[in-house]
Design an enzyme around this catalytic site. Structure first.
Site, PDB file in Angstrom:
ATOM      1  N   ASP A 167     -31.713 -68.333 -49.967  1.00  0.00           N
ATOM      2  CA  ASP A 167     -32.519 -68.299 -51.191  1.00  0.00           C
ATOM      3  C   ASP A 167     -33.945 -68.698 -50.830  1.00  0.00           C
ATOM      4  OD1 ASP A 167     -33.732 -68.697 -53.657  1.00  0.00           O
ATOM      5  OD2 ASP A 167     -31.984 -69.672 -54.557  1.00  0.00           O
ATOM      6  N   HIS A 168     -34.862 -67.746 -50.973  1.00  0.00           N
ATOM      7  CA  HIS A 168     -36.245 -67.991 -50.545  1.00  0.00           C
ATOM      8  C   HIS A 168     -37.007 -68.904 -51.498  1.00  0.00           C
ATOM      9  CE1 HIS A 168     -39.388 -67.467 -47.796  1.00  0.00           C
ATOM     10  NE2 HIS A 168     -39.412 -66.146 -47.683  1.00  0.00           N
ATOM     11  N   ARG A 169     -36.408 -69.235 -52.654  1.00  0.00           N
ATOM     12  CA  ARG A 169     -37.035 -70.235 -53.518  1.00  0.00           C
ATOM     13  C   ARG A 169     -36.934 -71.622 -52.900  1.00  0.00           C
ATOM     14  NH1 ARG A 169     -33.636 -69.417 -58.919  1.00  0.00           N
ATOM     15  NH2 ARG A 169     -32.028 -69.636 -57.304  1.00  0.00           N
TER      16      ARG A 169
END
Length: 462
Positions: free
Chosen positions: A432-434
């Site tokens: 998850d790039h968040r």
């Protein structure tokens, strides 16, 4: 007196369940804890025990029906018991010993002896809309030119056919009635191959189940191909398949996925596994590459906790979890499930191997409890068992990382300045790039690879 049994919450707040099959019929007398039915939730097939001993007066749903939690399921006539209001799901019931449960929906305290299942009577209309196979109704299927082929009705059902839950679910998905299969095979356990063979025989006789035909386009000469060459089969999207589809869509369109790959020389890991197996006791759990990677992941997560975190959008926080509830993706006849190994970071290699083996055995038997399918913090999927080298796995909802293991292949590789045959594997990490940026994702993947390249010391810690 009359008593209604409501469908209980079967775990993890599930809101509904599908009736796979009834094991009793109206008019049967049942004992306490006798299995009434098999129901399929979004996560597992569950045997539902009777909360009462008494006469069954009403079955409120048919096989194939989806019932909401809290809805009436079975009506009982209980001799010598005062009338009770319907229990709420999972409510504690104080009733006379031998005639009621301790916990509604989960049966009573274990009783001595195993109750015998009674013969079931067929129930007309107890079939999903996509099939037309019941014990006392003709089997009707689409045939060429929209004609209807009618097969004589089979005999009334007796005891349920002998098969495992995954095979029953597989047959149900194909629209194959196991009673008819058992009538041809006799008294033995029905396998998936038996289901396939029976369905093929139906197709050859022009009586395929839940099958429709699509007219073939005319060729240049105006001729048409045989209709069977363009047959289609409709499979209801229910249970695990439905849950997985919804979860994957939700994850894919909520968490911005990034996938990074790393190809690594795992020869030392292969040698370690061979050495451990050679010296292991006969009853020791079998250690394989999945177990070693699981241990490597637990070690790497301690150094990179962002991969073991979750996104709390409501609170505006990233929640780092200092424990590893490790999900292991398992392909079953009912679809993909991801059972969880709790506190995997605390387990030495042998204990982790035993946990993986038990998880796999339970999943293949269709017996994974719903509670064991929720709450993972990081997941593994072993696509290498299918001969695949790499992929882009989708995150289970609520997790930040999932690692796919590719096939271990013997390939020419640079080793100590020369070309040699080595064991090579590709790791595919989606995150998850968040929560995790590219650098942290790459460093985590490199840390896992480093353990696989030199596993001797790290693998035996913990």
């Amino acid at each position: 007196m009359k008593q209604e049994f409501l469908l209980p919450d079967l775990g993890e707040g599930l809101t509904e369940a599908e009736i796979v099959q009834w094991l009793v019929a109206e008019g049967d007398t049942v004992t306490l804890n006798q299995t009434l039915a098999e129901v399929e939730t979004a996560k597992a097939i569950v045997e539902l025990p009777s909360p009462h001993a008494g006469l069954i007066t009403t079955l409120h749903a048919a096989a194939g029906d989806v019932v909401l939690v809290g809805a009436p399921l079975v009506g009982f006539e209980i001799e010598g018991q005062e009338a009770l209001e319907p229990e709420a799901p999972a409510a504690v019931a104080e009733v006379e010993e031998g005639s009621g449960p301790n916990l509604v929906g989960y049966g009573a305290a274990p009783s001595s002896g195993r109750p015998q299942r009674r013969a079931r009577r067929a129930r007309a209309g107890s079939v999903a809309a996509t099939t037309a196979v019941v014990a006392d109704v003709d089997v009707r299927v689409a045939a060429p030119h929209d004609d209807i082929a009618v097969v004589p009705a089979p005999p009334v059902r007796g005891e349920r056919p002998r098969s495992t839950p995954p095979v029953r679910a597989y047959a149900k998905g194909l629209g194959v009635d196991l009673v008819l299969v058992a009538a041809e095979l006799g008294d033995r356990v029905i396998t998936r191959a038996d289901v396939d063979a029976y369905r093929e025989r139906l197709v050859q006789r022009g009586a395929g189940v839940a099958t429709e035909t699509i007219p073939a386009p005319a060729s240049a000469a105006g001729a048409r191909r045989p209709a069977g060459e363009r047959a289609t089969t409709r499979i209801p999207v229910r249970g695990v398949r439905k849950h997985t589809a919804e979860a994957m869509v939700r994850s894919a369109f909520t968490a911005p996925h990034v996938t990074t790959f790393h190809t690594v020389d795992v020869t030392a890991t292969s040698e370690l596994i061979a050495s451990l197996r050679a010296s292991a006791k006969p009853d020791a759990p079998r250690i394989g590459v999945l177990t070693v990677v699981a241990k490597a992941v637990c070690l790497a997560l301690a150094a990179f906790p962002g991969l073991n975190a979750r996104w709390d959008g409501d609170a505006g926080e990233i929640v780092q979890q200092h424990f590893v509830d490790l999900g292991i993706a398992a392909a079953t006849d009912r679809g993909l499930i991801v059972p969880i190994i709790r506190d995997a970071e605390r387990m030495p290699l042998g204990e982790l191997a035993a946990a993986v083996a038990e998880l796999t055995r339970t999943a293949r038997g269709g017996k994974t409890p719903p509670a064991d399918l929720a709450g993972g913090t990081f997941s593994l999927t072993n696509i290498g068992v299918f001969g695949i080298d790499a992929g882009t796995p989708i995150l289970p909802p609520g997790q930040t990382g999932i690692l796919a293991l590719g096939a271990v292949r013997r390939l020419p590789w640079e080793y100590k300045g020369e070309i040699a045959l080595r064991d090579i594997m590709t790791l595919s990490l989606s995150f998850d790039h968040r929560i995790v940026d590219g650098a942290e994702g790459a460093q985590f993947l490199k840390a896992v690879a480093d353990v696989l390249q030199e596993p001797g010391r790290a693998m035996l810690l913990g």
